[in-house]
Design an enzyme around this catalytic site. Structure first.
Site: not given
Length: 393
Positions: A308, A356, A368
């Site tokens: 990420c 994240h 993402h």
């Protein structure tokens, strides 16, 4: 004389059979008792429980991945520092050797002269004036020797200092590499456990899990649509308010010249900054869209796969902005913004442990790199609990 006694009838004993039957009954009773008292097998967890546990494991793996990324970045930086220090130590060692050779030549010359004192040299000289000339040369030679000694000592002390720094840096590098290995093991352990849970599901349970995921995605998209509608309404109100302000300014100034000045002043209030950010965000999103479909790989930062924070770092690099490597550092980079004020290009962070991050693309959606086993994709920002958001530039 024959005996008239009746012969005795042999009676068969059944005692062994009775004993066997008793033992068998006892065994059956014992087995029944054991079966009754044995602890029941652990019930198989419901699909919902498996989903929660797998999600938690992926999140923990995400946090461990950020720890790995931090350790890897520190290890790379430390390795560069160690290499520089060792190179410096080598150069200084060469200078020490040069100074040592110079001192050696002076020592050899003095030995060849036999170490005769200046008075004896004067009386033995054929030409006294020649002695004084040679004496001045020797004084200058002595000064050179002294400078060489000083240079040798300086280089020796400097090299020792740099060598000590190199040793300390090597120790730090070793510790960092140990953290790197530990984080890597932690990630692999979490992912193995998650895969194990999923592999034990039946086909029916997997179908049920997929249905739960679809439901979760649908709810997240619904929230994103509401955010998009709210942002659109607010943008419309702002545009109407600006238009009204321009019309009033035009009336007050009494004509076309006022309109011209109004239009000139209005952009100066900050739209220049907005357009500069929008141009960067456009580059960021163009890069991010081009990565859609590439696999999530923990610790990866491109070009064929990403985690990420590796994706967000690579995307913003395209706009000339260097982000730190981890989510924990990226969240501290730039200006914090509320969810309702998000603009395309902003970074949205998730979970309390900030494990994240995604790139906001507008309308409540983001791009993402989600998790192991998934590819870079577009998704609602409400798919996960939001921690906060940042505008990097």
């Amino acid at each position: 004389m024959a005996s008239h006694r009746k012969p005795r009838t042999k009676v068969r004993t059944t005692t062994p059979a009775v004993g066997l039957t008793t033992a068998a009954l006892a065994s059956v009773t014992l087995l029944s008792t054991q079966s009754a008292t044995a602890a029941p097998a652990d019930p198989k967890p419901a699909v919902e429980e498996v989903q929660k546990k797998v999600d938690a494991l992926y999140r923990q793996a995400g946090a461990a991945t950020q720890e790995y990324n931090r350790a890897k970045a520190a290890s790379t930086s430390q390795q560069t520092k160690v290499d520089t220090l060792l190179s410096d130590v080598a150069k200084r060692t060469e200078k020490i050797n040069e100074a040592r050779r110079a001192l050696g030549s002076y020592a050899a010359a003095q030995y060849r002269n036999g170490g005769i004192g200046p008075a004896a040299t004067f009386f033995l000289a054929d030409n006294p004036q020649g002695y004084f000339d040679q004496s001045r040369l020797m004084d200058r030679a002595t000064e050179r020797q002294q400078r060489s000694v000083t240079e040798f000592r300086t280089q020796q002390a400097s090299a020792a200092k740099k060598r000590a720094e190199a040793v300390k840096s090597l120790e730090t590098l070793t510790e960092t590499q140990a953290t790197l290995a530990s984080s890597k093991k932690d990630v692999q352990t979490k992912l193995t456990e998650a895969r194990g849970l999923l592999s034990r599901l039946t086909a029916e349970e997997k179908a049920r899990l997929a249905e739960l995921e679809r439901k979760k995605e649908a709810e997240a998209k619904e929230k994103a649509a509401k955010l998009a509608a709210r942002q659109a309404a607010e943008a419309k109100e702002r545009a109407e308010a600006e238009e009204k302000a321009r019309e009033e300014a035009a009336k007050e100034s009494g004509g076309g010249s006022g309109t011209g000045s109004g239009t000139g002043t209005d952009p100066g209030t900050g739209s220049g900054t907005d357009s500069g950010y929008a141009a960067k965000a456009e580059k960021v999103l163009a890069f991010a869209r081009a990565q859609i479909g590439k696999p999530y790989v923990w610790g990866a930062s491109g070009p064929s796969s990403y985690d990420c924070s590796g994706l967000t770092q690579a995307a913003w690099r395209e706009a000339g902005v260097t982000l730190p490597r981890t989510t924990w550092d990226q969240v501290e980079f730039g200006t914090r913004v509320a969810t309702s004020d998000l603009k395309p290009g902003d970074l949205v962070f998730f979970y309390d442990d900030i494990s994240h991050v995604g790139i906001y693309k507008g309308d409540g959606m983001m791009i993402h790199a989600p998790k192991p086993g998934a590819n870079v994709r577009e998704e609602s920002i409400y798919y996960m609990p939001i921690y906060g958001s940042v505008r990097p530039a």
